[in-house]
Design a protein around this motif. Structure first.
Motif, PDB file in Angstrom:
ATOM      1  N   TRP A  51      -1.653 -14.660 -35.729  1.00  0.00           N
ATOM      2  CA  TRP A  51      -2.154 -13.274 -36.153  1.00  0.00           C
ATOM      3  C   TRP A  51      -0.763 -12.645 -35.901  1.00  0.00           C
ATOM      4  N   ARG A  52      -0.169 -12.813 -34.953  1.00  0.00           N
ATOM      5  CA  ARG A  52       1.219 -11.976 -34.585  1.00  0.00           C
ATOM      6  C   ARG A  52       2.373 -12.274 -35.671  1.00  0.00           C
ATOM      7  N   ILE A  53       2.202 -13.597 -36.013  1.00  0.00           N
ATOM      8  CA  ILE A  53       3.341 -13.950 -36.792  1.00  0.00           C
ATOM      9  C   ILE A  53       2.975 -13.599 -38.433  1.00  0.00           C
ATOM     10  N   PHE A  54       1.493 -13.671 -38.737  1.00  0.00           N
ATOM     11  CA  PHE A  54       1.236 -13.076 -39.894  1.00  0.00           C
ATOM     12  C   PHE A  54       1.578 -11.491 -40.028  1.00  0.00           C
ATOM     13  N   ARG A 263      10.088 -20.779 -37.419  1.00  0.00           N
ATOM     14  CA  ARG A 263      10.509 -21.154 -36.249  1.00  0.00           C
ATOM     15  C   ARG A 263       9.702 -20.679 -34.794  1.00  0.00           C
ATOM     16  N   CYS A 264       8.400 -20.110 -35.498  1.00  0.00           N
ATOM     17  CA  CYS A 264       7.560 -19.891 -34.364  1.00  0.00           C
ATOM     18  C   CYS A 264       6.211 -20.124 -34.717  1.00  0.00           C
ATOM     19  N   CYS A 265       5.911 -20.900 -35.838  1.00  0.00           N
ATOM     20  CA  CYS A 265       4.604 -21.452 -36.149  1.00  0.00           C
ATOM     21  C   CYS A 265       4.510 -22.845 -35.316  1.00  0.00           C
ATOM     22  N   THR A 266       3.293 -22.945 -34.737  1.00  0.00           N
ATOM     23  CA  THR A 266       2.958 -24.270 -33.971  1.00  0.00           C
ATOM     24  C   THR A 266       2.271 -25.209 -34.743  1.00  0.00           C
ATOM     25  N   ASN A 267       1.676 -25.018 -36.112  1.00  0.00           N
ATOM     26  CA  ASN A 267       0.921 -25.795 -36.620  1.00  0.00           C
ATOM     27  C   ASN A 267       1.178 -25.773 -38.225  1.00  0.00           C
TER      28      ASN A 267
END
Length: 506
Positions: A51-54, A263-267
């Motif tokens: 949600w933070r990345i979005f 570079r911050c996504c985990t999936n």
């Protein structure tokens, strides 16, 4: 109101239908580890909550682009609504998704490396230069505007240059902030505070929409009124409107920002919601402001309806930033004191936050080229300081000139990104004995989701540079020549792609 409601529904439906198709054609692998997990460095590769990345992605790609562009685009008439909707779903969403997901697949690569891997080393070098030029131009535009507005709100020192007053103190203050945001780890400043600004930007748009639908829906422009060009400056709807409305439909700048969040996504499952989803959210924001600008200035007593009222308002303020004036008037009138505060945040904070992520992206592009580890602070500064000096020098160039060249450079970058995505998808889903598929594809013609918008945007950018005042400025009676040349360029690109595909197959 009918046009607006249908357009809004189409954007939402597009995310849950066409967005899913794009995801399937790409072929996500949820079990594959992302660069955020395999290359964690505490600076740029930092796992963050989806949600933070979005919200950060939304703020990074939005800023004032979808608001300013939508306001300037509605001058051309209700056709702007169609471009926002179909551009977002079939072009912008595909562009942003591919640039973000390809960055994940390529280890967090920056946009020039993504494009170069697919289109060749020469193109990679050209894209590095073009991307840096774009990011420097964008940072300059998103620095000069807020500095000038802050000078008007709380005047500080200025300096005169070529007959123009430069708010030098505010420029230096914003530069100080840029230095922190560009150099600090992504989760310390950007990841912590930008979701708040992204939420405010969305809240402001929703507030405008509620007031507009509740009290002013009768004056809203409708496509049933006709799609003819309503612009009064003599410029043609095609390609001018398709460049004016960039961030609200498709924007090459987005491709430079997607790798930051990749570079911050985990999936890989997060990709559709973060990249395609943020583009749809931006399209909704652009749709709201295009409708608001075309509605607010209606005055039936004077015989002014919708866009006519906007045209009359613009005629009363020649040489001024009409988009900024519209934002201020609409926000203060429809949202009151709260609206005024949100307008200030939108007009000042939003572009500043896009400017610093642009510089961050520029730093990463240079670092990837030099293969410099960005964990040591001195190496970050060795790249960032020259970029700061370039932007500072551009502040002394006329803002209007910088903005016009940024707009075309922006869309040209999108063209190369779409062509790179086309080649990647083709190779993925069309294996050969000598060049097997990367992952084995079932969507043999899936590359069309990138090829079709690539051809369209090639036509837009080619004709724009020939027809626009800041380009070759072909006279109105000879514009058909410009369209003919642009058509030949576009057809040539298609032939080149077909030749490459045939050569690959043989």
């Amino acid at each position: 109101m009918v046009t607006f409601i249908i357009a809004l529904i189409l954007l939402v439906v597009g995310f849950f239908t066409y967005g899913v198709l794009v995801e399937k054609i790409f072929g996500i692998e949820p079990e594959r580890q992302t660069p955020a997990l395999t290359k964690t460095d505490g600076v740029d590769f930092v796992p963050m909550a989806p949600w933070r990345i979005f919200l950060v992605q939304f703020l990074n790609i939005a800023g004032l682009g979808p608001i300013f562009g939508a306001i300037m685009g509605i001058f051309y008439g209700p056709a702007a609504f169609l471009w926002i909707v179909f551009g977002t779903i079939f072009a912008g969403g595909v562009h942003d998704y591919l640039s973000g997901m390809l960055s994940i697949r390529k280890g967090g690569a920056s946009l020039p490396d993504i494009i170069g891997d697919e289109l060749g080393g020469g193109v990679k070098l050209f894209m590095r230069v073009l991307s840096l030029v774009l990011l420097i131009l964008l940072t300059t535009t998103f620095l000069s505007g807020p500095a000038t507005l802050l000078q008007g709100l709380a005047g500080l020192g200025t300096m005169q240059f070529s007959g123009r007053m430069i708010p030098i103190v505010w420029v230096l203050i914003i530069f100080g902030y840029y230095a922190l945001a560009t150099v600090l780890p992504v989760d310390k400043l950007i990841g912590r505070f930008y979701p708040i600004f992204g939420g405010i930007l969305l809240f402001m748009g929703i507030g405008i929409m509620v007031v507009m639908l509740g009290w002013h829906s009768a004056e809203m422009p409708e496509v049933f009124d006709g799609l003819q060009n309503r612009q009064t400056n003599g410029l043609p709807l095609f390609p001018m409107m398709f460049v004016s409305i960039a961030c609200g439909a498709i924007s090459g700048f987005h491709g430079t920002q997607s790798p930051i969040m990749a570079r911050c996504c985990t999936n890989e499952r997060q990709g559709r919601w973060i990249f395609y989803g943020a583009m749809v959210a931006e399209g909704i924001l652009a749709l709201i402001w295009a409708a608001a600008a075309g509605t607010f200035f209606a005055d039936p007593e004077k015989g002014l309806y919708g866009i006519d009222g906007l045209q009359a308002f613009a005629a009363q303020h020649p040489g001024e930033n009409i988009a900024a004036l519209v934002i201020d008037k609409v926000s203060r009138s429809w949202l009151g004191t709260v609206g005024g505060i949100l307008a200030i945040i939108g007009v000042i904070a939003a572009p500043i936050t896009s400017g610093d992520t642009a510089l961050r992206s520029a730093r990463l592009i240079v670092a990837d080229f030099l293969k410099w580890d960005q964990r040591p602070i001195p190496k970050r500064l060795m790249i960032a300081i020259p970029l700061f000096l370039c932007v500072f020098g551009m502040v002394f160039v006329d803002f209007n000139v910088v903005w016009r060249y940024f707009a075309w450079t922006n869309q040209t970058l999108a063209v190369f990104t779409l062509w790179a995505g086309t080649c990647w998808l083709y190779k993925k889903n069309n294996p050969t004995p000598a060049l097997p598929s990367r992952e084995g594809g079932k969507y043999r013609y899936g590359y069309l989701i990138a090829l079709i918008p690539a051809l369209f945007m090639t036509m837009v950018c080619s004709s724009y540079i020939l027809i626009a005042p800041e380009g070759l400025n072909i006279a109105p009676e000879y514009r058909w020549i410009g369209y003919l040349i642009a058509g030949l360029v576009t057809f040539g690109c298609l032939i080149g792609f077909c030749y490459w595909a045939k050569k690959r197959a043989s």
